[in-house]
Design a protein around this motif. Structure first.
Motif, PDB file in Angstrom:
ATOM      1  N   PRO A 155       0.722  -1.189  -0.245  1.00 55.08           N
ATOM      2  CA  PRO A 155      -0.057   0.180   0.182  1.00 55.08           C
ATOM      3  C   PRO A 155       1.071   1.276  -0.312  1.00 55.08           C
ATOM      4  CG  PRO A 155      -0.020  -1.015   2.163  1.00 55.08           C
ATOM      5  CD  PRO A 155       0.348  -2.259   1.089  1.00 55.08           C
ATOM      6  N   ALA A 156       2.108   1.066   0.576  1.00 52.72           N
ATOM      7  CA  ALA A 156       3.029   2.326   0.388  1.00 52.72           C
ATOM      8  C   ALA A 156       3.281   2.824  -0.775  1.00 52.72           C
ATOM      9  CB  ALA A 156       4.222   2.046   1.318  1.00 52.72           C
ATOM     10  N   MET A 157       3.546   1.812  -1.626  1.00 52.05           N
ATOM     11  CA  MET A 157       3.725   2.070  -3.221  1.00 52.05           C
ATOM     12  C   MET A 157       2.757   2.766  -3.646  1.00 52.05           C
ATOM     13  SD  MET A 157       7.001   1.503  -3.995  1.00 52.05           S
ATOM     14  CE  MET A 157       6.428   1.949  -5.687  1.00 52.05           C
ATOM     15  N   PHE A 158       1.335   2.427  -3.515  1.00 53.40           N
ATOM     16  CA  PHE A 158       0.206   3.107  -4.193  1.00 53.40           C
ATOM     17  C   PHE A 158       0.217   4.406  -3.702  1.00 53.40           C
ATOM     18  CE2 PHE A 158      -4.197   4.675  -3.512  1.00 53.40           C
ATOM     19  CZ  PHE A 158      -4.587   4.374  -4.985  1.00 53.40           C
ATOM     20  N   GLY A 159       0.552   4.611  -2.499  1.00 53.22           N
ATOM     21  CA  GLY A 159       0.719   5.855  -2.020  1.00 53.22           C
ATOM     22  C   GLY A 159       1.646   6.694  -2.913  1.00 53.22           C
ATOM     23  N   LEU A 160       2.944   6.177  -3.118  1.00 53.55           N
ATOM     24  CA  LEU A 160       4.108   6.895  -3.793  1.00 53.55           C
ATOM     25  C   LEU A 160       3.855   7.188  -5.109  1.00 53.55           C
ATOM     26  CD1 LEU A 160       6.806   7.974  -3.691  1.00 53.55           C
ATOM     27  CD2 LEU A 160       7.754   5.711  -4.310  1.00 53.55           C
ATOM     28  N   GLY A 161       3.151   6.230  -5.895  1.00 57.06           N
ATOM     29  CA  GLY A 161       2.604   6.390  -7.180  1.00 57.06           C
ATOM     30  C   GLY A 161       1.650   7.406  -7.432  1.00 57.06           C
ATOM     31  N   TRP A 162       0.707   7.481  -6.368  1.00 56.35           N
ATOM     32  CA  TRP A 162      -0.400   8.567  -6.299  1.00 56.35           C
ATOM     33  C   TRP A 162       0.231  10.087  -6.293  1.00 56.35           C
ATOM     34  CZ3 TRP A 162      -2.410  12.009  -3.248  1.00 56.35           C
ATOM     35  CH2 TRP A 162      -3.476  12.958  -3.650  1.00 56.35           C
TER      36      TRP A 162
ATOM     37  N   MET B  68       2.956  -4.455  -8.950  1.00 53.75           N
ATOM     38  CA  MET B  68       4.503  -4.890  -9.264  1.00 53.75           C
ATOM     39  C   MET B  68       5.283  -4.973  -7.964  1.00 53.75           C
ATOM     40  SD  MET B  68       4.390  -5.205 -12.463  1.00 53.75           S
ATOM     41  CE  MET B  68       6.131  -5.736 -12.558  1.00 53.75           C
ATOM     42  N   MET B  69       4.900  -4.434  -6.900  1.00 56.45           N
ATOM     43  CA  MET B  69       5.713  -4.429  -5.635  1.00 56.45           C
ATOM     44  C   MET B  69       5.348  -6.028  -5.136  1.00 56.45           C
ATOM     45  SD  MET B  69       7.703  -3.675  -3.362  1.00 56.45           S
ATOM     46  CE  MET B  69       8.143  -1.834  -3.400  1.00 56.45           C
TER      47      MET B  69
ATOM     48  N   ILE C 284      10.374   0.571  -9.338  1.00 52.29           N
ATOM     49  CA  ILE C 284       9.167   0.178  -9.249  1.00 52.29           C
ATOM     50  C   ILE C 284       8.128   1.273  -9.625  1.00 52.29           C
ATOM     51  CG2 ILE C 284       7.209  -0.941  -8.084  1.00 52.29           C
ATOM     52  CD1 ILE C 284       9.033  -2.898  -8.733  1.00 52.29           C
ATOM     53  N   ALA C 285       8.118   2.243  -9.076  1.00 56.63           N
ATOM     54  CA  ALA C 285       7.226   3.522  -9.266  1.00 56.63           C
ATOM     55  C   ALA C 285       7.353   4.004 -10.754  1.00 56.63           C
ATOM     56  CB  ALA C 285       7.441   4.661  -8.166  1.00 56.63           C
ATOM     57  N   LEU C 286       8.596   4.155 -11.112  1.00 59.13           N
ATOM     58  CA  LEU C 286       9.062   4.580 -12.549  1.00 59.13           C
ATOM     59  C   LEU C 286       8.356   3.505 -13.733  1.00 59.13           C
ATOM     60  CD1 LEU C 286      12.313   6.115 -12.085  1.00 59.13           C
ATOM     61  CD2 LEU C 286      10.269   7.294 -12.894  1.00 59.13           C
ATOM     62  N   LEU C 287       8.824   2.049 -13.215  1.00 55.97           N
ATOM     63  CA  LEU C 287       8.175   1.210 -14.141  1.00 55.97           C
ATOM     64  C   LEU C 287       6.316   1.268 -14.129  1.00 55.97           C
ATOM     65  CD1 LEU C 287       8.347  -1.645 -15.606  1.00 55.97           C
ATOM     66  CD2 LEU C 287       8.294  -2.711 -13.605  1.00 55.97           C
ATOM     67  N   ALA C 288       5.975   1.484 -13.130  1.00 53.10           N
ATOM     68  CA  ALA C 288       4.285   1.451 -13.194  1.00 53.10           C
ATOM     69  C   ALA C 288       4.200   2.755 -14.051  1.00 53.10           C
ATOM     70  CB  ALA C 288       3.954   1.660 -11.784  1.00 53.10           C
ATOM     71  N   ALA C 289       4.839   3.895 -13.866  1.00 56.70           N
ATOM     72  CA  ALA C 289       4.487   5.046 -14.718  1.00 56.70           C
ATOM     73  C   ALA C 289       4.559   4.775 -16.119  1.00 56.70           C
ATOM     74  CB  ALA C 289       5.272   6.356 -14.125  1.00 56.70           C
TER      75      ALA C 289
END
Length: 607
Positions: free
Chosen positions: A139-146, A161-162, A409-414
């Motif tokens: 969930p922390a990665m969801f927050g960072l992505g948002w 992905m995380m 991971i965040a850049l990959l998601a973007a």
């Protein structure tokens, strides 16, 4: 994430306010299952023993040196003592380790919640804390992505992905502090992203964000000293933004200098607070470089072997995305895995690159891409600067890559979000792409199918980690124990040279696996152990028989004192062996499989 027009119920669900929370719960459930699956079955390695022993407030110094040990004596530091408190944990850690106490104190309090009479309970409980922090990163990665991209789609892809990242699952299944460090890196990057956004909007950084940032950074250093690399990389990006802002203002006819500096005061205050939180550990840092426990990162020669650090970096980076079985005992499986991974990379790299180039042109995405991209670039410059400039090879261990893992991971998601969001339109082909790449990148026009394939490869990689078939593992004490049990024809003595608790931990790993095997009907059911100490001017009380002894004399004297026949197994024995004149015959080591983390020599001794 996909065309829902064909399924009205799914369309209604996707428009519900509960859709994103429920989807995030799915990723959390998947990630939890992967991180807790077979948690106690993976072989335990040296650093995990250090975590457990120090978290219990125990010491490795109770293990005798230069004498024959039984299984129970060697594993004695794993005994729980309820009277030991947090002060004992910190005291032991500062005396025997080079790590800060943050995670160990938390682990000490955590272990008090469990009955630790049985070995597997102790191992499961120790790893469960790391696994829980690993689950929290989803969930922390969801927050960072948002936060970074103001897109729930990017947040969902990042969480997904995380959840299945083989690298993330591997770290979560070890009793170590890296998942907590990753969680704190995500928190620090979130504050970092808010700071960049405030500068872009020409507004002040909220005070509560600044205070939270200082607290997170200070706690991060108290969990792992390499967290400082995160702070340096963030500082480099902010410095670049300040220089760019200064150049802009200097060319302005009437530069609002005071207003510009005012926006930076709070960020400078965060830097000062973080520096104060870090300098607390400065006296400890002064003693680390010359410590025996850290010399291994200086033992390589990255300048002469220039390509190896780069190769290792790419291996660790690939494992963040996917991983297939690599088994040295099964060459066909290894070859097949390498071929499949090569095809997958040839297909996925152009997709990622194209998505990055297109997303960085989007006004609402560009800031996050540049901020996190600059951070990753800064971390890589630091890692390779330490490696090639200072001779401190930070590519030797995959765990040292945790600083840039969340941002990658965040850049990959973007980058994947572009093709997922624009799945019904054809992606513009980039003219400079080679035709060979175009064949693979046009495998599917549907963006969600591309993401599905990438996610599935990550999931397979996570299963590979769970089944102990990955190349991220450090030591395979289970394989050594099985080899010794299979090849021994007489009672067993297992010996190694000893400098510090790192060698004690490796021998404890072998002893642990023998306990697990429970070989009551085997000649190797009750092996004995020898830690032949390499004296370095100190000895702990009566734990050494004679400070003047050395492994070259300790080993043959010990072998002579034991009944024959005897199978002697030398593991990473860095001293003259001198057993040929003591009725011992060296077995041909070509029949022994190679085991990660161990150099194995087998002698058979007779009376």
């Amino acid at each position: 994430m996909l065309d829902v027009s064909k399924w009205p119920w799914l369309k209604n669900l996707s428009q519900s306010r509960w859709f994103h929370p429920l989807l995030l719960l799915v990723w959390i459930a998947v990630g939890t299952g992967l991180r807790f699956c077979r948690l106690e079955m993976k072989p335990i390695w040296t650093d995990e023993f250090a975590t457990i022993v120090f978290s219990l407030g125990n010491t490795f110094h109770t293990v005798p040196l230069d004498r024959v040990l039984g299984l129970d004596t060697l594993l004695q530091p794993l005994q729980s003592h309820p009277t030991i408190g947090i002060g004992g944990v910190i005291n032991r850690l500062f005396r025997e380790s080079t790590h800060p106490p943050g995670y160990f104190v938390l682990a000490h309090l955590w272990l008090k919640l469990f009955p630790l009479n049985e070995g597997l309970t102790l191992l499961w409980a120790s790893r469960a804390l790391s696994a829980l922090f690993g689950v929290a990163t989803i969930p922390a990665m969801f927050g960072l992505g948002w936060l970074a991209f103001r897109s729930r789609l990017v947040g969902q892809l990042a969480a997904a992905m995380m959840a299945v990242s083989p690298f993330g699952v591997s770290l979560a299944q070890e009793a170590r502090h890296y998942t907590l460090a990753i969680l704190l890196v995500i928190a620090s990057l979130s504050c970092f992203v808010v700071a960049i956004e405030s500068l872009q909007k020409r507004s002040h950084l909220p005070a509560w964000v600044g205070l939270s940032w200082v607290a997170v950074n200070s706690l991060g250093i108290a969990v792992h000293y390499f967290f400082a690399l995160t702070l340096i990389a963030e500082g480099l990006v902010l410095l670049a933004l300040w220089i760019r802002n200064w150049q802009f203002l200097s060319h302005s006819p009437t530069p609002p200098l005071s207003h510009s500096l005012a926006r930076w005061w709070r960020i400078l205050a965060v830097a000062a607070g973080t520096l104060a939180g870090g300098l607390v550990w400065f006296p400890v840092w002064q003693d680390i470089k010359g410590n025996e426990l850290t010399k291994w990162v200086y033992e390589g020669d990255p300048v002469s072997n220039f390509l190896w650090p780069i190769v290792r970096f790419f291996l660790w980076a690939i494992a963040m995305l996917s991983l297939l079985p690599i088994d040295i005992l099964n060459l066909p499986l290894t070859i097949a895995s390498v071929v499949v991974m090569a095809i997958f990379l040839i297909w996925v790299v152009p997709i990622i690159w194209r998505g990055f180039r297109l997303q960085i042109k989007q006004p609402n995405i560009r800031l996050g891409m540049m901020g996190l991209g600059g951070y990753v670039l800064g971390i890589l410059l630091i890692i390779f600067g330490f490696t090639y400039g200072l001779g401190m090879d930070l590519t030797l261990a995959p765990r040292f890559q945790y600083n840039y893992f969340p941002s990658a991971i965040a850049l990959l998601a973007a980058t994947l979000a572009y093709s997922v969001k624009n799945q019904n339109s054809k992606v513009v082909e980039i003219k400079e792409e080679k035709r060979f790449f175009q064949i693979f990148s046009s495998f599917s026009d549907a963006g969600w199918k591309r993401f599905g394939i990438i996610w599935l490869m990550g999931f397979i990689g996570a299963i590979t980690v769970i089944l102990n078939l990955d190349y991220l593992q450090h030591e395979r004490g289970d394989m050594v124990a099985q080899i010794i049990q299979k090849e021994s024809q007489a009672p067993v003595l297992i010996a190694t040279t000893h400098k510090h608790h790192g060698q004690t931990g490796r021998m404890m790993g072998i002893a642990w696996e023998f306990k697990r095997l429970n070989l009551s009907n085997s000649v190797a059911s009750n092996p004995q152990f020898l830690l032949a100490h390499i004296h370095q001017g100190w000895c702990y009380g009566d734990l050494c028989n004679d400070p003047e002894k050395n492994p070259a004399s300790t080993l043959p004297e010990t072998v002579d004192s034991l009944p024959k026949p005897l199978d002697v197994w030398l593991l990473n024995f860095h001293a003259p062996e001198l057993l040929d004149s003591h009725n011992c015959t060296l077995k041909d080591r070509r029949y022994l499989p190679k085991v990660e983390g161990y150099r194995v020599r087998h002698y058979q001794c007779y009376s």
